[in-house]
Design an enzyme around this catalytic site. Structure first.
Site, mmCIF file in Angstrom:
data_model
loop_
_atom_site.group_PDB
_atom_site.id
_atom_site.type_symbol
_atom_site.label_atom_id
_atom_site.label_comp_id
_atom_site.label_asym_id
_atom_site.label_seq_id
_atom_site.Cartn_x
_atom_site.Cartn_y
_atom_site.Cartn_z
ATOM 1 N N HIS A 294 9.949 -23.759 9.410
ATOM 2 C CA HIS A 294 8.849 -24.175 10.362
ATOM 3 C C HIS A 294 7.446 -24.243 9.715
ATOM 4 C CE1 HIS A 294 11.377 -24.412 14.261
ATOM 5 N NE2 HIS A 294 11.943 -24.869 13.222
ATOM 6 N N THR B 100 3.040 -1.429 8.763
ATOM 7 C CA THR B 100 3.492 -2.450 9.787
ATOM 8 C C THR B 100 3.820 -4.008 9.227
ATOM 9 O OG1 THR B 100 1.278 -3.352 10.169
ATOM 10 C CG2 THR B 100 1.835 -1.378 11.592
ATOM 11 N N HIS C 27 7.000 -30.843 11.079
ATOM 12 C CA HIS C 27 6.215 -29.608 10.779
ATOM 13 C C HIS C 27 5.211 -29.822 9.650
ATOM 14 C CE1 HIS C 27 9.386 -27.603 12.742
ATOM 15 N NE2 HIS C 27 10.194 -27.884 12.011
ATOM 16 N N ASP D 90 0.981 -1.165 0.091
ATOM 17 C CA ASP D 90 0.064 0.005 -0.046
ATOM 18 C C ASP D 90 1.048 1.240 0.049
ATOM 19 O OD1 ASP D 90 0.868 0.370 2.651
ATOM 20 O OD2 ASP D 90 -1.177 0.312 3.493
ATOM 21 N N CYS E 257 3.286 -3.175 3.920
ATOM 22 C CA CYS E 257 2.375 -2.016 4.399
ATOM 23 C C CYS E 257 3.170 -1.251 5.571
ATOM 24 C CB CYS E 257 1.285 -2.541 4.825
ATOM 25 S SG CYS E 257 1.024 -3.549 6.380
#
Ligand code: RB5
Length: 152
Positions: free
Chosen positions: A99, A68, A134, A9, A66
């Site tokens: 993982h 964060t 995993h 963004d 973005c």
């Protein structure tokens, strides 16, 4: 060499552009899903665009940015087959590939500098899923149904 779909963004576009240039210099095929300027846009649109490229097999891995790295990851994770992880350093970038078999890396331009972001991205691209113990855990993630599809 993995093909990468990238999107951001307005709060992540500058870091996205730096990283797209970096990836192309390394020889990766990159699908740049935008955005391409600083005008305000909605991060879910770009998380979805990247995720759909990965889910469709048009890209092997995704890169989302973005402010964060959190909201765009939430959006990308709504697309079946996508496992998007917000990472802040090389350790989280490596472990989420090893993982969680994450196939989309999400970064926050407001939280991480370009050098740390580039190192995290390179680490993500260079790491591989460890499989073994995993595998069933990741299968459980992929088997989770959207809430409205869960029988009452
Ligand atoms: C945009 O202001 C910001 O909310 C967005 O880039 C992101 O950080 C959301 O998670």
């Amino acid at each position: 060499m993995p093909r990468v779909a990238a999107g951001a963004d307005h709060a992540g576009v500058q870091l996205k552009d730096v990283l797209v240039t970096h990836l192309r210099e390394l020889g990766h095929e990159v699908i740049d899903c935008g955005t391409h300027g600083l005008d305000r846009v909605d991060y879910p649109d770009y998380g979805e665009a990247v995720a759909r490229k990965v889910a469709a097999g048009e890209a092997d891995l995704g890169l989302c940015v973005c402010g964060t790295g959190i909201g765009i990851a939430m959006a990308a994770n709504k697309v079946p087959g996508v496992r998007a992880a917000t990472v802040h350093d090389v350790t989280s970038a490596r472990l989420t590939r090893e993982h969680n078999d994450a196939n989309v890396i999400c970064l926050g331009e407001r939280l991480i500098g370009p050098e740390a972001a580039r190192e995290a991205l390179d680490t993500f691209l260079g790491a591989t899923f460890e499989e073994g113990r995993h595998v069933p855990r990741v299968a459980k993630i992929d088997a989770l149904l959207p809430t409205e599809e869960v029988a009452p």
